[in-house]
Design an enzyme around this catalytic site. Structure first.
Site, PDB file in Angstrom:
ATOM      1  N   HIS A 260      18.135   6.149 -11.999  1.00  0.00           N
ATOM      2  CA  HIS A 260      17.323   6.058 -10.793  1.00  0.00           C
ATOM      3  C   HIS A 260      16.673   7.389 -10.440  1.00  0.00           C
ATOM      4  O   HIS A 260      16.027   7.509  -9.395  1.00  0.00           O
ATOM      5  CB  HIS A 260      18.166   5.547  -9.619  1.00  0.00           C
ATOM      6  CG  HIS A 260      18.463   4.082  -9.736  1.00  0.00           C
ATOM      7  ND1 HIS A 260      19.566   3.610 -10.406  1.00  0.00           N
ATOM      8  CD2 HIS A 260      17.805   2.995  -9.289  1.00  0.00           C
ATOM      9  CE1 HIS A 260      19.574   2.288 -10.350  1.00  0.00           C
ATOM     10  NE2 HIS A 260      18.518   1.896  -9.687  1.00  0.00           N
TER      11      HIS A 260
ATOM     12  N   ASP B 270      25.813  -9.990 -15.665  1.00  0.00           N
ATOM     13  CA  ASP B 270      25.760  -8.903 -14.684  1.00  0.00           C
ATOM     14  C   ASP B 270      26.157  -9.385 -13.295  1.00  0.00           C
ATOM     15  O   ASP B 270      25.663 -10.418 -12.822  1.00  0.00           O
ATOM     16  CB  ASP B 270      24.353  -8.325 -14.607  1.00  0.00           C
ATOM     17  CG  ASP B 270      23.975  -7.528 -15.840  1.00  0.00           C
ATOM     18  OD1 ASP B 270      24.892  -7.117 -16.565  1.00  0.00           O
ATOM     19  OD2 ASP B 270      22.775  -7.318 -16.067  1.00  0.00           O
TER      20      ASP B 270
ATOM     21  N   GLU C 142       0.820  -1.217   0.000  1.00  0.00           N
ATOM     22  CA  GLU C 142       0.000   0.000   0.000  1.00  0.00           C
ATOM     23  C   GLU C 142       0.853   1.266   0.000  1.00  0.00           C
ATOM     24  O   GLU C 142       0.485   2.273  -0.622  1.00  0.00           O
ATOM     25  CB  GLU C 142      -0.936   0.004   1.219  1.00  0.00           C
ATOM     26  CG  GLU C 142      -2.040  -1.032   1.175  1.00  0.00           C
ATOM     27  CD  GLU C 142      -1.647  -2.376   1.775  1.00  0.00           C
ATOM     28  OE1 GLU C 142      -2.529  -3.205   2.011  1.00  0.00           O
ATOM     29  OE2 GLU C 142      -0.420  -2.589   2.009  1.00  0.00           O
TER      30      GLU C 142
ATOM     31  N   GLU D 126      28.008   2.012 -12.665  1.00  0.00           N
ATOM     32  CA  GLU D 126      27.345   3.247 -12.242  1.00  0.00           C
ATOM     33  C   GLU D 126      28.395   4.312 -12.002  1.00  0.00           C
ATOM     34  O   GLU D 126      29.390   4.077 -11.329  1.00  0.00           O
ATOM     35  CB  GLU D 126      26.535   2.989 -10.970  1.00  0.00           C
ATOM     36  CG  GLU D 126      25.919   4.221 -10.364  1.00  0.00           C
ATOM     37  CD  GLU D 126      26.853   4.935  -9.401  1.00  0.00           C
ATOM     38  OE1 GLU D 126      26.803   6.174  -9.368  1.00  0.00           O
ATOM     39  OE2 GLU D 126      27.628   4.260  -8.706  1.00  0.00           O
TER      40      GLU D 126
END
Length: 779
Positions: free
Chosen positions: A715, A620, A31, A686
C-alpha cells in the site's frame, strides 16, 4: 404504522432540524481521486488540487442545503483520511516524517499516508467494523502535541461564506488516543490514553479557534465508546468532557457516537457538561433508545437522532423512524434528525444507476436519497405525519414491494441451505495428515514464495474492459488480451523464481464485485463508488436476493495459467464473510443465513477448481476481523457462523489439495482462535507495517499451521530493499518455524505498477533464497 398522530406534533417538535455528520468526498465523477493521483504523478499542481477540493466541498454543501439540510458538516473532507487529519491538527507527526512536513506540508501529509522510498508510512487498519481504512497514530511517552486548526477553521469559513449554518465535525480526543498505537521503539504496553491530559489543551485551543471563526456548535465524534470500555477508560471520558465542557471560550459541544449502542458510556456522557449528544438508533444501536430512557434522557440538552442507516443502501422505514423520534421527544430538550453515521460509507446517488431493474431501484437509498429521508423525517417530526402524507404512502408501497418480491427468495437455494450438516463444514482429515499429503504432492522448497493473487491492473487492461462493455471489441478479442496478460504474469513469476504462482487476475475488476456479477441474488452498480482508503474506491455490490452460482467463475483462467507452467498455480476466490462485509447486505434475514448461501455457491467453485487440476486454492477472508461485532457479547455467535461459512466453502476437497486464506489490515489478536478454527492449511497476513506483530501473536497462541506474514507493504509506493526484506524474514523466523513459514507480500498487487512490483518481488525471492541457504541442513 404510527399508533397515533399525537406521537409527533407540531407544537412538540417545531424546532426539529435535519443534519448529517459527513458526506462522500470524491465528487460525482471521482474528481478528487483523479486530482490527487494527478498530483502524485506531477500532472496536477498543488494550487489546482486545492482548488478542486474547495470546489467539491462547496458543491457538497450547496447540495445538502438545497436538499433541506439545516446544518452542514465541515471538517469531514479529507485528501486521504480524517484520522490522519486529526494527527496533523494535534501536531502528532512521527519523527521520520517531520523533515518532509517541514519542507512541504502537502507532500509531508502524503508521506505519512503512503511513505516514500526512504521513509515508511503510518500503519493502516480498519475503521471499527467498516471497510474504511484509517492511518494509525503513533504515540509514546515523549509525544508532544501542538494545535494546528488551519484545516478545520479554513473549511468552516468556506461554508460560512456561502451563507450556510455549519458544524465542524472532529474525531474526539478519547477516540483518537484509543485508536493510536505505541510508536516504533516504544514499549508495547504503553497506553496512549495516558497522554489525555497533554492532548486536551490542544483540543481546547482548536475549539477556541473554531469559536473565533464563527462556529456555534462543534461535534466531537467518540465512536470508540461503543466498544467495551474499562472503568479507567470511562473515567478518562468523564475527565475529558468535564474539562472541555468547563471551557469558557468554546462553541457548544455535541458528542457523537455510532455503529453500536453506547452502553456504559452513555450515563457518563449524559452527565457531562456538554450541550448535546448525537446517537445512533439503527441496527444494534437501537438499544440506545431504552438506555437513554433508563438514564433519564438528556434534559436541557440537544439530541441528534441517527435514525437513517448511514451504512447500508436500503430505504428507511419512515413510519418506524417517526415512531422512534416521537419517543425521543420526551427524552431531550431538542431533537434533530440525522443519518446514523457519516454518509462516507455509502455511494453518492442511486439516481445515477440506470442499469438496475426499476423494481429494485425503488428499494435503494444512497447518500443523496438518505439526505432526503433525513429531511423528510425532520419535516414529519416538526409538522406531524400530515406534513409528509405523500412521502409516507410512497415509502409504505416501496417497503411492501420488497417484502413481497420473488426476487428475494429462491426455494431451491433455501432447501439446500437447510440440508447442510456439520460434516459438510469439516475437512475429512486432520491438518497433520493433510500437511504430509500436500508436501508430498507439491514438493515445495523451504520458505516457499508466492503472492496474494492480483498483479498490476494496467491502463491497457482497464481500457480493454471498458471497450468490451462499450461494444468496441468483441468477447474473443477481450479474452485474447486477458490470455496475453496471464502469459506475461506467469512468465515473470517463473523467471523471478516464485514457487506457487497466480494467474494475476487480469479479468477481475474487484475481488468482491467480480464474483457478485456472476452469482444470482447480487446486483452491481455502475457509479456506486465508496472510499476504502486514500484514493482507493470500490463499488460494493448489493445483495438483494438468495445466492447461487449458475456456472464456474474462475476455472477457465486458472486452468489456462496452469497449462503454461509446471509449478502449481493457485486458484483465487473471495471468501463468504468478505463477500458479505464488502457488499451492501440484506437487512431482511440474518447474516448467518446469507453467509451459508454464499458459502455453498463458493463450495461449488472450489470443487470445480480441484476437479480441473488445481492443487492450491486460496479463499481470501480479509474481512473476518472487521466484521467482528464491536462488543464482546456478540463475538461468539458471529465467529461461529463466520468460521462455519469458510469451512463449508473449503470442506469438500481432498487432503492433498492445499487451502490457503488471506487477511490484511486489521487487528487479529482478538480472533486468533477463530483463525485456527478456519482450518486452512496456510494463512497469509499483512505484517510489514506492523513489524511482524501478527507472527508473534500467532506464535504466542500456538497456531499450528503454515503462515505467510507479509514482507512487502504494497500500500506504499516505496520498493523495499533486499536487506529490508531479509530482515523481515529473519524477524518472522523468530516466531514461525522455517518448515511452516511462507514468504509473500502483504496483499494483492493490483494497485501498484509494474515498475514497483518487478524489483520488489525480485528482491523478495532473492531474500528468500538467501534465507534458505542459512537454514540448518535436514536429512
Amino acid at each position: 404504522m404510527l399508533a397515533k398522530e399525537s406521537l409527533v406534533t407540531k407544537s412538540a417538535a417545531a424546532a426539529a432540524r435535519a443534519t448529517v455528520y459527513g458526506y462522500p468526498r470524491q465528487g460525482p465523477n471521482r474528481e478528487l481521486k483523479k486530482a490527487i493521483e494527478g498530483y502524485w504523478k506531477g500532472r496536477v499542481g498543488a494550487p489546482e488540487l486545492r482548488r478542486t477540493a474547495a470546489e467539491l466541498r462547496a458543491a457538497t454543501w450547496r447540495q445538502l442545503a438545497e436538499a433541506g439540510i439545516h446544518e452542514v458538516p465541515t471538517g469531514d473532507f479529507s485528501y486521504y483520511d480524517h484520522v490522519l487529519d486529526t494527527s496533523v491538527m494535534v501536531g502528532s507527526v512521527p519523527g521520520r516524517h517531520r523533515e518532509a512536513v517541514a519542507a512541504d506540508v502537502l507532500d509531508g501529509y502524503f508521506a505519512m499516508a503512503r511513505g516514500t522510498q526512504d521513509v515508511a508510512p503510518l500503519e493502516m487498519t480498519k475503521w471499527f467494523d467498516t471497510n474504511y481504512h484509517y492511518l494509525v497514530p503513533e504515540l509514546g511517552p515523549d509525544s508532544v502535541f501542538a494545535a494546528d486548526s488551519s484545516k478545520q477553521v479554513g473549511e468552516l469559513k468556506e461554508a460560512l461564506a456561502l451563507g450556510l449554518a455549519a458544524r465542524p465535525v472532529l474525531v474526539g480526543p478519547v477516540t483518537y488516543l484509543l485508536l493510536a498505537k505505541p510508536a516504533p521503539g516504544v514499549a508495547a504496553d504503553f497506553e496512549p490514553l495516558t497522554l489525555l491530559d497533554r492532548l486536551l489543551p490542544v483540543y481546547a485551543q482548536v475549539l477556541a479557534d473554531l469559536r473565533a471563526a464563527g462556529a456555534q456548535w462543534v461535534q466531537l465524534d467518540e465512536p470508540a465508546l461503543v466498544q467495551d470500555r474499562t472503568p479507567a477508560e470511562l473515567n478518562a471520558v468523564a475527565r475529558a468532557y468535564r474539562e472541555l465542557g468547563a471551557l469558557t471560550d468554546r462553541p457548544k459541544l455535541l458528542v457523537g457516537s455510532y455503529f453500536d449502542r453506547l452502553g456504559e458510556a452513555l450515563p457518563v456522557l449524559a452527565k457531562a457538561p456538554v450541550d448535546g449528544l448525537a446517537l445512533d438508533f439503527t441496527g444494534p444501536a437501537a438499544a440506545n433508545l431504552d438506555d437513554l430512557a433508563a438514564v433519564g434522557g438528556l434534559p436541557g440538552k440537544r439530541l441528534v437522532a441517527g435514525v437513517v442507516d448511514g451504512r447500508n443502501v436500503w430505504i428507511n422505514d419512515l413510519e418506524k423512524s417517526l415512531s422512534t423520534l416521537g419517543t425521543l421527544l420526551g427524552l431531550a430538550d431538542r431533537v434533530d434528525v440525522a443519518a446514523s453515521c457519516s454518509l462516507l460509507h455509502v455511494p453518492l446517488d442511486a439516481a445515477a444507476e440506470r442499469g438496475i431493474e426499476p423494481q429494485i431501484a425503488r428499494w435503494l437509498a444512497f447518500a443523496r436519497q438518505k439526505t432526503a429521508e433525513v429531511v423528510t423525517l425532520a419535516r414529519g417530526l416538526s409538522g406531524g405525519t400530515g406534513a409528509i402524507t405523500a412521502e409516507l404512502a410512497a415509502n409504505r408501497a416501496d417497503l411492501a414491494s420488497r417484502a413481497g418480491s420473488a426476487i428475494t427468495r429462491d426455494p431451491a437455494v433455501r432447501a439446500r441451505t437447510v440440508a447442510v450438516t456439520e460434516a459438510d463444514a469439516r475437512r475429512a482429515q486432520p491438518y497433520a495428515e493433510r500437511a504430509a499429503a500436500q508436501r508430498a504432492h507439491l514438493n515445495l522448497p523451504p520458505l516457499p514464495t508466492t503472492t496474494i493473487g492480483s498483479f498490476p491492473q494496467t491502463g491497457e487492461l482497464r481500457t480493454a474492459r471498458a471497450d468490451l462493455r462499450a461494444g468496441r471489441i468483441g468477447t474473443a478479442a477481450y479474452e485474447e488480451r486477458i490470455e496475453a496478460e496471464i502469459r506475461e504474469v506467469v512468465s515473470f513469476q517463473e523467471k523471478t523464481g516464485i514457487d506457487v504462482l497466480v494467474h494475476g487476475e487480469p479479468e477481475r475488476n474487484d475481488m468482491v464485485q467480480y464474483f457478485a456479477e456472476q452469482l444470482t441474488g447480487y446486483l452491481a452498480t455502475q457509479h456506486g463508488w465508496v472510499q476504502s482508503y486514500g484514493t482507493r474506491y470500490v463499488r460494493p455490490p448489493v445483495l438483494a436476493g438468495d445466492i447461487s452460482r449458475p456456472e464456474p467463475m474462475t476455472v477457465r483462467w486458472t486452468t489456462y495459467a496452469q497449462s503454461l507452467t509446471d509449478r502449481p498455480v493457485k486458484g483465487m476466490l473471495t471468501g463468504p464473510v468478505t463477500m458479505l462485509a464488502w457488499s451492501f447486505v440484506r437487512d431482511d434475514q440474518p447474516l448467518a443465513d446469507t453467509a451459508r448461501q454464499v458459502a455453498l455457491a463458493l463450495r461449488d467453485e472450489v470443487n470445480d477448481l480441484e476437479t480441473n487440476g488445481t492443487s492450491v486454492i486460496q479463499v481470501d477472508e480479509p474481512a473476518l476481523r472487521e466484521t467482528l461485532p464491536l462488543r464482546a457479547a456478540g463475538h461468539p455467535a458471529y465467529l461461529a457462523w463466520a468460521t462455519e461459512a469458510f469451512r463449508l466453502t473449503t470442506g469438500g476437497v481432498r487432503p492433498d489439495t492445499q487451502i490457503h486464506t488471506h487477511m490484511c489490515y486489521a487487528e487479529f489478536g482478538e480472533i486468533l482462535s477463530a483463525i485456527d478454527d478456519l482450518d486452512a492449511d496456510v494463512i497469509s497476513l499483512e505484517a510489514a507495517r506492523s513489524h511482524m506483530q501478527v507472527a508473534d501473536e500467532l506464535a504466542a497462541a500456538g497456531y499450528p499451521r503454515e503462515v505467510g506474514p507479509g514482507v512487502y507493504d504494497i500500500h506504499s509506493p516505496r520498493v523495499p530493499s533486499e536487506d529490508e526484506t531479509a530482515r523481515l524474514i529473519t524477524r518472522a523466523l523468530r516466531s514461525v518455524p522455517a518448515d511452516r513459514l511462507w514468504i509473500n507480500p502483504d496483499c494483492g498487487l493490483k494497485t501498484r505498477g509494474w515498475a514497483e512490483v518487478r524489483p520488489a518481488l525480485e528482491r523478495m525471492t532473492a531474500a528468500a533464497r538467501a534465507a534458505r541457504q542459512q537454514l540448518p541442513a535436514t536429512d
